[in-house]
Design a protein around this motif. Sequence first.
Motif, PDB file in Angstrom:
ATOM      1  N   ALA A  26      -7.519  -8.139   3.431  1.00  0.00           N
ATOM      2  CA  ALA A  26      -6.223  -9.235   2.951  1.00  0.00           C
ATOM      3  C   ALA A  26      -5.630  -8.266   1.493  1.00  0.00           C
ATOM      4  N   ASP A  79      -2.251   1.072   5.053  1.00  0.00           N
ATOM      5  CA  ASP A  79      -3.321  -0.115   4.130  1.00  0.00           C
ATOM      6  C   ASP A  79      -3.870   0.260   3.197  1.00  0.00           C
ATOM      7  N   HIS A 361      -5.830  -9.681   8.000  1.00  0.00           N
ATOM      8  CA  HIS A 361      -4.329  -9.762   7.351  1.00  0.00           C
ATOM      9  C   HIS A 361      -3.170  -8.455   7.688  1.00  0.00           C
ATOM     10  N   GLU A 362      -2.764  -8.445   8.378  1.00  0.00           N
ATOM     11  CA  GLU A 362      -1.840  -6.737   8.803  1.00  0.00           C
ATOM     12  C   GLU A 362      -0.163  -7.559   8.802  1.00  0.00           C
ATOM     13  N   ARG A 367       1.861  -8.402   3.932  1.00  0.00           N
ATOM     14  CA  ARG A 367       1.570  -7.495   2.377  1.00  0.00           C
ATOM     15  C   ARG A 367       1.338  -6.509   1.355  1.00  0.00           C
TER      16      ARG A 367
END
Length: 420
Positions: A26, A79, A361-362, A367
């Motif tokens: 996250a 990410d 968490h995406e 983000r």
Amino acid sequence: MGQNEQLMEIRPFSPRFMKVGILTAALQELTPRDVRDADPDRAIEDWIAFARDLAADEIQLSAALHPSEADVPPEAMLDPVANTLDLRKPFDSARARRVQAALTASEVSLSDLGYFDNLLHHDRAIREKKLAFMRRVFDAAALLGVKAVCGFVGRNQQRSMDQNLLDFEDVFVPLLRDAKARGLTYRVEQCPMPGWTVGDNFHNNIAYTPGTWIALHRICDRHGVGDQFRIHYDPSHAILMGQDTRSIFQYLKDAGYNFLIGGFHVKGQVIDAKGFAAWGHGGQTIERGDWSDGQPSAAPADQVNAWKKQTVLCEHELPGTARHDPLAYLQNRTVDWFDHQLAARELLALDVASTSLVVEHEFPKARVQDKARLTPILEGSIAFVRNIDRAAACMYALQHEVLTAQGIPAQGIGRQAYRS
């Protein structure tokens, strides 16, 4: 006293709650890269303290090949590289003691370890490198005293789905025997991973749906490692596939496999109606930007556009950040979190008190790699998940235990499987 009154049992109201944790991906840059590269376990210590501040019960410790060792360049990823657990050097008993001391001091525990990669990669050398790393994750899990590791199955891109069942048998039976030897369960997250390659395959992780989970478990069972294969269910991927949680859980129960789900990622998905109208399930397959002049682009920054197969029609939700939308719930366009938790209790074979809800968490717009900005966002989401679970637990205990024991039926019909 009548016969019915004599048989009536008065059960106490005793709801059982799940633990709430968070995946350390996250906030991957919580510890600056230069600090954690020099002192790898500092990243874990910082995340444990952060989890305490967020009021999380647990963390799911994220491992990954270091950017200097990975076959996928960081620029090609949506990410940051999620290697809170850095395994360039062996994770030994001294490192384990350091992590355990931080856990004890913060009163935070580990739900499991996670390493999410393609373990059926068609290139043998790359596949063996990933499998070797997964076994290092197994070793770390055993030293840390956790009972599960979470990851993907993956897909051999050069073979059909049925041929991949054979690849799974060749690759995963030995891997799961190693898990069994360490007292571990391997939990598979069911993301189809459509953007993993610049090809047009949407299902790049074959363990994306209940039909496949059952087929894979049967293979494992034949080889004596069925108890090592479980699912780490994430409802966001069900939304992507046009499915709803209650129907999936009901299907597993009907098929006699409602024991398969052993943990949860709590991450949502919000379908964009316009994007869905344009591309439907299966997403964008032309003019994504990951190809140039009819060939896959050699630029990693272009390859990330392969994820438009998913992002063109939906957006990930951090639990609690999507508007309450009853019609969207019924149309499987976003996650009905309350019914998700209620259905888990009604339909799955769970030990609720030892089951983890891991917040993942995406949500792209939030983000951010900034602790000050992200802290209240994650605090709010964790609190939302905890209270949704408590509300579902209370309803379940009242209806299915207290009222049922006294022969009093619950009111109404409720959400039903296979209706949408």
